[in-house]
Each structure stands twice: as structure tokens, then as C-alpha cells.
Scaffold this motif. Structure first.
Motif, PDB file in Angstrom:
ATOM      1  N   PHE A 351       0.840  -1.203   0.000  1.00  0.00           N
ATOM      2  CA  PHE A 351       0.000   0.000   0.000  1.00  0.00           C
ATOM      3  C   PHE A 351       0.877   1.256   0.000  1.00  0.00           C
ATOM      4  CE2 PHE A 351      -2.399   3.388   1.953  1.00  0.00           C
ATOM      5  CZ  PHE A 351      -3.642   3.292   1.345  1.00  0.00           C
ATOM      6  N   CYS A 352       1.937   1.221   0.830  1.00  0.00           N
ATOM      7  CA  CYS A 352       2.863   2.366   0.879  1.00  0.00           C
ATOM      8  C   CYS A 352       3.534   2.569  -0.482  1.00  0.00           C
ATOM      9  CB  CYS A 352       3.926   2.143   1.957  1.00  0.00           C
ATOM     10  SG  CYS A 352       3.265   2.230   3.615  1.00  0.00           S
ATOM     11  N   ARG A 353       3.855   1.438  -1.159  1.00  0.00           N
ATOM     12  CA  ARG A 353       4.500   1.529  -2.462  1.00  0.00           C
ATOM     13  C   ARG A 353       3.539   2.120  -3.499  1.00  0.00           C
ATOM     14  NH1 ARG A 353       7.008  -3.874  -2.897  1.00  0.00           N
ATOM     15  NH2 ARG A 353       5.294  -4.430  -4.218  1.00  0.00           N
ATOM     16  N   THR A 354       2.261   1.720  -3.397  1.00  0.00           N
ATOM     17  CA  THR A 354       1.257   2.200  -4.350  1.00  0.00           C
ATOM     18  C   THR A 354       1.031   3.700  -4.203  1.00  0.00           C
ATOM     19  OG1 THR A 354       0.167   0.087  -4.095  1.00  0.00           O
ATOM     20  CG2 THR A 354      -1.093   1.775  -5.201  1.00  0.00           C
ATOM     21  N   THR A 355       0.929   4.147  -2.946  1.00  0.00           N
ATOM     22  CA  THR A 355       0.534   5.537  -2.709  1.00  0.00           C
ATOM     23  C   THR A 355       1.736   6.457  -2.489  1.00  0.00           C
ATOM     24  OG1 THR A 355       0.308   5.008  -0.363  1.00  0.00           O
ATOM     25  CG2 THR A 355      -1.678   4.884  -1.718  1.00  0.00           C
ATOM     26  N   GLY A 356       2.920   5.861  -2.310  1.00  0.00           N
ATOM     27  CA  GLY A 356       4.124   6.675  -2.086  1.00  0.00           C
ATOM     28  C   GLY A 356       4.176   7.264  -0.692  1.00  0.00           C
ATOM     29  N   SER A 357       3.530   6.591   0.281  1.00  0.00           N
ATOM     30  CA  SER A 357       3.545   7.127   1.649  1.00  0.00           C
ATOM     31  C   SER A 357       4.631   6.449   2.476  1.00  0.00           C
ATOM     32  CB  SER A 357       2.187   6.943   2.310  1.00  0.00           C
ATOM     33  OG  SER A 357       1.616   5.724   1.947  1.00  0.00           O
ATOM     34  N   VAL A 358       4.990   7.079   3.598  1.00  0.00           N
ATOM     35  CA  VAL A 358       5.984   6.525   4.519  1.00  0.00           C
ATOM     36  C   VAL A 358       5.233   6.060   5.766  1.00  0.00           C
ATOM     37  CG1 VAL A 358       8.018   7.019   5.918  1.00  0.00           C
ATOM     38  CG2 VAL A 358       7.772   8.062   3.656  1.00  0.00           C
ATOM     39  N   ALA A 359       5.424   4.816   6.155  1.00  0.00           N
ATOM     40  CA  ALA A 359       4.716   4.278   7.322  1.00  0.00           C
ATOM     41  C   ALA A 359       5.338   4.839   8.595  1.00  0.00           C
ATOM     42  CB  ALA A 359       4.797   2.756   7.306  1.00  0.00           C
ATOM     43  N   LEU A 360       4.502   5.434   9.449  1.00  0.00           N
ATOM     44  CA  LEU A 360       4.970   6.000  10.723  1.00  0.00           C
ATOM     45  C   LEU A 360       4.665   5.024  11.842  1.00  0.00           C
ATOM     46  CD1 LEU A 360       3.585   9.575  10.114  1.00  0.00           C
ATOM     47  CD2 LEU A 360       5.931   8.845   9.843  1.00  0.00           C
ATOM     48  N   LEU A 361       5.516   5.026  12.859  1.00  0.00           N
ATOM     49  CA  LEU A 361       5.399   4.019  13.910  1.00  0.00           C
ATOM     50  C   LEU A 361       4.207   4.271  14.811  1.00  0.00           C
ATOM     51  CD1 LEU A 361       6.930   1.512  14.534  1.00  0.00           C
ATOM     52  CD2 LEU A 361       8.213   2.738  16.272  1.00  0.00           C
ATOM     53  N   LYS A 362       4.060   5.508  15.316  1.00  0.00           N
ATOM     54  CA  LYS A 362       2.919   5.743  16.203  1.00  0.00           C
ATOM     55  C   LYS A 362       2.162   6.999  15.781  1.00  0.00           C
ATOM     56  CE  LYS A 362       5.251   8.131  20.029  1.00  0.00           C
ATOM     57  NZ  LYS A 362       6.633   8.356  19.634  1.00  0.00           N
ATOM     58  N   LEU A 363       0.957   7.120  16.328  1.00  0.00           N
ATOM     59  CA  LEU A 363       0.071   8.220  15.955  1.00  0.00           C
ATOM     60  C   LEU A 363       0.689   9.556  16.347  1.00  0.00           C
ATOM     61  CD1 LEU A 363      -2.723   8.759  14.759  1.00  0.00           C
ATOM     62  CD2 LEU A 363      -3.671   8.658  17.049  1.00  0.00           C
ATOM     63  N   SER A 364       1.024  10.366  15.356  1.00  0.00           N
ATOM     64  CA  SER A 364       1.605  11.687  15.614  1.00  0.00           C
ATOM     65  C   SER A 364       1.411  12.524  14.348  1.00  0.00           C
ATOM     66  CB  SER A 364       3.102  11.558  15.921  1.00  0.00           C
ATOM     67  OG  SER A 364       3.747  10.918  14.836  1.00  0.00           O
ATOM     68  N   GLN A 365       1.783  13.784  14.423  1.00  0.00           N
ATOM     69  CA  GLN A 365       1.599  14.640  13.236  1.00  0.00           C
ATOM     70  C   GLN A 365       2.629  14.268  12.166  1.00  0.00           C
ATOM     71  OE1 GLN A 365       1.463  18.819  13.921  1.00  0.00           O
ATOM     72  NE2 GLN A 365       0.964  19.288  11.805  1.00  0.00           N
TER      73      GLN A 365
END
Length: 568
Positions: A351-365
Motif C-alpha cells: 500500500f505504501c509503495r502504491t501511494t508513495g507514503s511513509v509508514a509512521l510508527l505511532k500516531l503523531s503529526q
């Protein structure tokens, strides 16, 4: 007192309970027989008219397929010699992704012919020497049979891709290759990188959805997730995406905590008589249970602050890799954020590869650079199943999904294997696009040329080379038998055509006659054919080199008793 005879020879050397087989009859011929049995199983599944096998594995899972790689994988072959053939087919499957059946069937045929030579009096080492010469010569002849101009191809030209892929897909789904090949070719071309040699098979995904038929199959530029959105927002367009691996929830502490109340304000709340408790935090005061509303409010404020920070960053979709808390979901709804949950870490990576997003470890800005983007995310119902479709129409998209529809699970599994073969063929043609005539035309020509080559040899290995050439007849013979044709007539007419110089004549299975393959447009990849024959010859030579089998006593205690038997 009875006389006890002392063991001698190998018996005296090895532990009690071992097995020792040696000599031609016990070791070599038994090994050949085991390999022949395995190749007999897979041979009837060779080619487009190949029959299906129904395999039920040790977990009671049912497979109905004619894919040799799946069949031998699920059979759990025990015999050590037959295992060598299984390993050869696995190597072919991993290297090319197609041609596993040819590897096993051809190796079995080579060993069967070797048995005849052994019974004639040839030593296995002479047979191995002849087979090695023959496989080297086969490589040279294959290079001569390559179609002119096929070494350069545009891997983004759909027609060229389909013509090379057709034979591999037809061998799994005969009659449906005209529907499947364009779909697979489109999917592969969309995810093909600038340098085609770096093509990654994992970028073409398959989503299997029950219902409908083959004509309902489609391609999605992006991903199809088999789960729906968590909240009430089911659709979002041109949205930025934030991905959190650790879930969207307040982080619970590992240890138990004690809340210290300093003032009466913190204690403010309402009195709850016994039996009327509802959710929330409670505290004891003067022996009465009070609900700690103000304390709970600080937790709410914290969660709202985190969700608001995500919304302020410009993200409209939150993707969670773990649980989504109820309170967090409430605030996501308030700030009009769509929430998706993807449990599988591999799926999350794609999913990250498809959308180009970076997975973050915990909920933060999240930083603006960490956000991904999708043109369109929507929950749709396909055949009674609610799925989330993530589309990215623009730019160099890195993941593409083929949505397959079919009436039963086993049909869908078989379609998936056909797609898998097609994608692997595309990867192989990105590396080497040379093609040779299909429909058994190449095999008959190899058999004819090798026969001529064997007459020029002077040693005993000429018999082995002649038998190697004869083994190629297995392919047209099996193709004809599986299609219900007379094998001997087909082979003799093929030989007649090839002797007259028509080297591209193969079998037309639909009409049952011999035709030029360039008119039928049936081509095989040179690299598939070459590796399949090479692995088969290597496996056959390895089995022939064995002259003794020594099996130690199996480890472990007594065998477990069948259920329901008494202890004594």
C-alpha cells in the motif's frame, strides 16, 4: 546355547535398523522407476489439453489443477531420487515461472530410455557422458531455431507481449488465453520500470472475488483491499494519506498506574448508586463510587489533539496497521477522515509503495513528505463482497491489480496460477525476448538434428545421444494423446514435414493436423525451453550417478499409536 552369528560387511559398520541398497537392480533401477512414476503423474497435464489432477494435501485442502509445480509441491514426495526431479522443477519455477511440467516429464523420459540402455549393457557413466554431449548440442541447435529479429522487442508493445505470453497462459487455461493475455499484458506494462530488467513480479497483484465470470475480470491501477473502511466515510477522491503501523488508538501503558487526585474539581462528577455503573473511570470518595469525568476528559482532549494534528497536516485518509480505537474513530469522523485498517504487514508495505507514503510508527503529526497520495479510494461491492479500491491513475504507478471473477474457489485458484505464469513469462522476456516455434515444432527439430549428430559419434555414447533425441518425441506424443489424436500418425507427419525443410511445422490441436506455427502464432520463449531441458538433463544425470542407497535408522522414539487403541 545357540550360536549367534556376528554381522559382517556394511552390517557391522552401521547401526542396527539401517537400510543398504546397492547394485543396478536394487539402487539404480529402483531410482529410475520412482522418477518414472512421478513423471507419469505430471505428463498427462502437459500442454493446453492437459488433464486436471485433484490433489488433497495433508491439511485437507483441495487442489484441482494441471499446474505441475503445484501438484508436486502438494504431493510431498518422499522418495529421495524423485525428490531430485521435484527440486529441478522448483528451480525452473523460480528461475522462469513456467515449464516445470516439461522439466519433470522430460527427465522421466530420459531416465526411462537410460533404463533400456542399462539393460542393453551400457554403463551409467557412458550414458551420462552421452547425455552431457547431447544437452550441449541441444543448446547450439536451440540458438539456430530462434526466430529472426525476435532478440529485440519493445516490452511495452502489447501485441508483441501477448504473442510471447499466449503459449504459457494457454497451457493453464486453454480457450481463455485471448481474454486473459491482454489483461495480464496491460497490468505488466503499467508497472514496468524504466529499465525492464528490474521488473518485479510482486507488483502485479491478484484479487480473487467469487461470482461473475471471466468476462467480468478487470484491471485496477492500484490495489484492491479485501476489507472495507472502518468508519462511515466510504469514499474519498484526490486525497493525501497518512499510514500508522502501530494503530490509531491511545497507547495503553504496560504497567498498572495509580491516579492521584489533588483537588475536589478533579473529583467532580456524578454519584452512581450500585447497579447503575456505565463506562468510564470511577473513584471512591467517602465510601461512595463517583465517576471521574474531568480525568476522562484529559484523555479525550489528548486523542482529539493527535487526530486534529493529522487532519491539519492535509491528510484525508488514515491507514492503520493495527486496531483502531473507538474514541480515535469518533474524532476521525468528526474531522471527516476516512479510516482503513490493513492487518497484513506485507499488504501495508505494498500500500505504501502504491501511494508513495511513509509508514509512521505511532500516531503523531506526519511531515508533508511522509504523506502518500491516491486519486480515488472507495468502498465498492463486487459479487456480494465489499472491497476497498485504491486507484492511482497518474504517473509511474508501481502496483497493479488483476481482479479475477469465477464461480468456485478452485477455478479462481487456477486462474491465479495462469496469471502468475503470464507475469513470470513477462519477467523472462524482459531479460531475454528470443522466441522459438511452439506446438512441439522445436522438439521434433531437436530430435531430428540430434539423431544426425549421434551418427557422427564413434564411441558407445552415440547410443545415449540417440536415446536423448528419441526422448524429445515425448512432447508431441503427449500433446497428441492429451488431445485425443493418434500420436504415431502425428509424429510421423511432423518428421516428414521437417525433413522436407519446414522447420516451423507443429501440431494444431484444435484441427488435429500439422501446421506452420507462424500462422497459428504459437511461440515459446527460448529461455524457458533452454532451462527446462537443461535442468531435466542435470536431474537425470544426478539420478544415474547414484549406485548405492544407504539409509540410517530414523530418529525418534516409538511411533505414536492410532487414535482409539488401548494402552496395553
Amino acid at each position: 546355547m545357540g550360536f549367534q552369528m556376528q554381522p559382517y560387511g556394511v552390517q557391522s559398520m552401521l547401526k542396527e535398523g539401517h537400510k543398504h541398497l546397492s547394485g543396478l537392480d536394487e539402487a539404480v533401477l529402483k531410482n529410475i522407476d520412482a522418477c518414472r512414476q512421478l513423471s507419469t503423474i505430471t505428463r498427462t497435464s502437459l500442454g493446453p489439453n492437459g488433464m486436471n489432477k485433484m490433489v488433497i494435501n495433508h491439511l485437507d485442502k483441495l487442489f484441482v489443477t494441471n499446474d505441475a509445480a503445484t501438484i508436486v509441491n502438494e504431493l510431498e514426495v518422499q522418495h529421495p531420487a524423485a525428490k531430485i526431479l521435484v527440486l529441478a522443477s522448483k528451480a525452473q519455477q523460480e528461475e522462469i515461472g513456467d515449464g516445470a511440467n516439461l522439466t519433470i516429464s522430460f527427465a522421466g523420459e530420459l531416465l526411462q530410455n537410460a533404463e533400456e540402455l542399462i539393460r542393453m549393457g551400457l554403463h551409467p557413466s557412458e550414458i551420462i557422458s552421452g547425455y552431457t554431449k547431447a544437452i550441449n548440442k541441444t543448446g547450439e541447435i536451440l540458438n539456430e531455431l530462434v526466430e529472426q529479429g525476435s532478440d529485440t522487442m519493445d516490452v511495452r508493445n502489447k501485441d508483441q507481449v501477448v504473442s510471447r505470453m499466449k503459449a504459457a497462459v494457454a497451457s493453464k487455461q486453454f480457450g481463455q488465453e485471448d481474454i486473459l493475455c491482454p489483461l495480464i499484458a496491460d497490468a505488466c506494462i503499467q508497472v514496468c520500470p524504466k529499465n525492464p530488467a528490474n521488473f518485479n513480479v510482486d507488483n502485479v497483484r491478484v484479487a480473487k472475488l467469487l461470482g461473475g465470470g471471466l468476462h467480468n475480470c478487470t484491471i485496477v491501477r492500484g490495489m484492491v483491499l479485501k476489507s472495507e473502511a472502518v468508519g462511515s466515510i466510504k469514499r474519498m477522491e484526490k486525497a493525501k494519506i497518512a499510514v500508522f503501523v502501530g494503530g490509531v488508538d491511545t497507547s495503553a501503558t504496560e504497567t498498572k498506574g495509580t491516579v492521584l487526585i489533588h483537588s475536589a474539581e478533579q473529583m467532580s462528577g456524578s454519584f452512581y448508586p450500585a447497579g447503575h455503573w456505565s463506562g468510564g473511570l470511577f473513584g471512591m470518595k467517602d465510601g461512595i463510587l463517583w465517576k471521574l469525568e474531568n480525568y476522562a476528559k484529559t484523555e479525550e482532549a489528548k486523542v482529539e489533539e493527535l487526530i486534529k494534528a493529522v487532519a491539519d497536516s492535509g491528510a484525508k485518509i488514515i491507514v492503520s496497521g493495527a486496531a483502531v480505537g473507538e474514541m480515535a474513530l469518533h474524532f476521525c469522523e468528526r474531522y471527516k477522515l476516512m479510516v482503513l485498517k490493513i492487518s497484513s504487514k506485507f499488504e501495508l508495505r505494498r500500500f505504501c509503495r502504491t501511494t508513495g507514503s511513509v509508514a509512521l510508527l505511532k500516531l503523531s503529526q506526519p511531515n508533508p513528505d511522509d504523506l502518500g497520495y491516491a486519486d480515488y479510494v472507495s468502498v465498492e461491492e463486487i459479487g456480494g463482497v465489499r472491497v476497498t479500491i485504491v486507484k492511482n491513475e497518474e504517473g509511474g504507478n508501481s502496483v497493479c491489480t488483476v481482479v479475477l471473477r469465477g464461480s468456485t474457489e478452485s477455478i479462481l485458484d487456477d486462474l491465479e496460477r495462469a496469471v502468475d505464469d503470464g507475469v513470470n513469462t513477462y519477467k523472462a522476456m524482459c531479460r531475454d525476448s528470443r522466441i522459438v516455434p511452439g506446438a512441439a515444432a522445436t522438439e521434433i527439430e531437436l530430435a531430428r538434428k540430434l539423431k544426425e549428430f549421434s551418427f557422427k559419434e564413434t564411441g558407445l555414447d552415440q547410443y545415449a545421444i540417440a536415446k536423448f533425441a528419441e526422448s524429445f518425441e515425448m512432447v508431441p506424443k503427449t500433446l497428441a494423446e492429451n488431445a485425443g489424436l493418434n500420436a504415431m500418425e502425428v509424429i510421423s507427419s511432423l518428421y516428414a514435414e521437417h525433413s522436407a525443410g519446414n522447420t516451423k511445422v507443429g501440431i494444431d490441436l484444435e484441427e488435429g493436423v500439422c501446421k506452420d506455427v507462424s500462422t497459428m502464432n504459437i511461440w515459446d520463449l527460448h529461455v524457458t525451453k533452454f532451462f527446462a531441458l537443461k535442468y531435466a538433463a542435470d536431474a537425470a544425470c544426478t539420478v544415474l550417478r547414484v549406485d548405492q542407497i544407504i539409509m540410517a535408522k530414523q530418529a525418534g522414539g516409538p511411533k505414536p499409536q492410532p487414535a482409539g487403541m488401548d494402552e496395553d
